[in-house]
Design an enzyme around this catalytic site. Structure first.
Site, PDB file in Angstrom:
ATOM      1  N   SER A 113      17.561   2.384 -61.747  1.00  0.00           N
ATOM      2  CA  SER A 113      18.170   2.556 -62.966  1.00  0.00           C
ATOM      3  C   SER A 113      19.562   2.399 -62.597  1.00  0.00           C
ATOM      4  O   SER A 113      20.183   1.436 -62.210  1.00  0.00           O
ATOM      5  CB  SER A 113      17.845   3.751 -63.756  1.00  0.00           C
ATOM      6  OG  SER A 113      16.448   3.776 -63.711  1.00  0.00           O
ATOM      7  N   HIS A 136      15.429  -1.279 -65.872  1.00  0.00           N
ATOM      8  CA  HIS A 136      14.859  -1.293 -67.177  1.00  0.00           C
ATOM      9  C   HIS A 136      16.065  -0.846 -68.235  1.00  0.00           C
ATOM     10  O   HIS A 136      17.115  -0.603 -67.913  1.00  0.00           O
ATOM     11  CB  HIS A 136      13.853  -0.132 -66.992  1.00  0.00           C
ATOM     12  CG  HIS A 136      14.476   1.032 -66.804  1.00  0.00           C
ATOM     13  ND1 HIS A 136      14.719   2.003 -67.897  1.00  0.00           N
ATOM     14  CD2 HIS A 136      14.709   1.643 -65.541  1.00  0.00           C
ATOM     15  CE1 HIS A 136      15.385   3.415 -67.131  1.00  0.00           C
ATOM     16  NE2 HIS A 136      15.384   2.907 -65.871  1.00  0.00           N
TER      17      HIS A 136
END
Lengths: 241, 73
Positions: A113, A136
């Protein structure tokens, strides 16, 4: 080991070990600082105590001190993070990207992330073959209004991350967005898990490597910087008396 | 806004009750500024350093999580 260690460097290291147990390393060829980014990147809110956190309000002044310290020649960033606060992560990443001293990052375990911009912020990035990086979409906790503006806001936040990653690595914005919104890779989510080799193939990370590779690269960058500075010194016009 | 692979429910779990277990907050004046700490089991654990001197942030005795000793000051 080289014999060209400065007396000042040795004194400093001894003092640091006695006084503070600091991780600035000067017993090798160069004096480098090792910054470990672990657990959650803690941002504007203090996370509950069961989280291991990297506190940005502590790391940011540390980076200023590293940049200012004439004895620290380079920065090694070791990453094993699950992500965290977007703005804290981007703040640290921007600080690292803006440093004049050589920087090398090494992803071990995971650089997920917001760990992705942190990994690419260094001059050269490495990833261990067994490490993974998850790309993501951003999520939001708490009340979310089901209006178009919410999605526009999400898009703008994601664009901040995408633009930083693409400016500091070889991946294109289109491909990064594609990885971010891919379906079928994660069980209950969209996004992509990249292994070490995948991260290098996609152009996010520069090289697969180990700790010794990272150290070698950092020493090389420091030597190169010193050589350039020395050459510039030779070429600079002498001041008229 | 969190951007993490960790489940947000797990990350934030216990946030509401955490304050009850955190112990008593304290502030200690040091040469370079202030330390914010928490008193737990008779020990002071450093939570954060408040200082304008960036060099002090490299000092492990002021690092978050360090146990503060009175003779440190």
């Amino acid at each position: 080991m080289e014999e060209n260690r400065s007396t000042n460097g040795q004194d400093r290291e001894a003092e640091q070990i006695i006084e503070s147990g600091s991780v600035t390393k000067s017993s090798g060829r160069h004096c480098i600082h090792c910054l470990t980014v672990i657990g959650q990147i803690e941002g504007h809110y203090i996370l509950p105590e069961h989280n291991k956190t990297t506190k940005y309000e502590h790391v940011i002044p540390q980076l200023v001190a590293i940049e200012e310290d004439p004895e620290i020649e380079g920065l090694l960033i070791l990453l094993n993070t699950v992500g965290g606060d977007v703005e804290a992560g981007l703040a640290i990443a921007e600080m690292v990207a803006g440093m004049s001293k050589p920087t090398v990052s090494m992803v071990l375990g995971g650089g997920h992330s917001i760990g992705v911009p942190l990994a690419v912020s260094a001059n050269t990035s490495f990833i261990a073959p067994t490490a993974t990086m998850t790309v993501h979409p951003i999520r939001m906790n708490g009340l979310v209004l089901g209006v178009p503006q919410t999605f526009s806001y999400f898009n703008r936040m994601q664009e901040r991350i995408t633009s930083f990653v693409c400016e500091n690595s070889k991946i294109s914005a289109e491909r990064f967005r594609e990885l971010m919104t891919k379906t079928g890779d994660l069980v209950t989510d969209v996004g992509t898990v990249l292994g070490g080799e995948d991260a290098v193939r996609e152009g996010i990370i520069d090289r697969l490597g180990t700790l010794s590779d990272s150290m070698k690269e950092l020493c090389g960058l420091i030597d190169e910087k010193k050589k350039t500075a020395a050459d510039d010194g030779k070429l600079a016009p002498k001041e008229e008396l | 806004m969190l951007y993490t692979v960790a489940d947000v429910d797990i990350v934030l779990h216990g946030n509401e009750t955490a304050a009850e277990h955190k112990g008593k907050r304290c502030e200690i004046s040091v040469e370079c500024g202030k330390i914010e700490g928490v008193i737990q089991n008779g020990e002071i654990t450093v939570r954060r350093l408040i200082s304008t001197d960036p060099v002090q942030y490299l000092n492990k005795k002021y690092a978050p999580g360090a146990v503060w000793k009175q003779n440190n000051s």
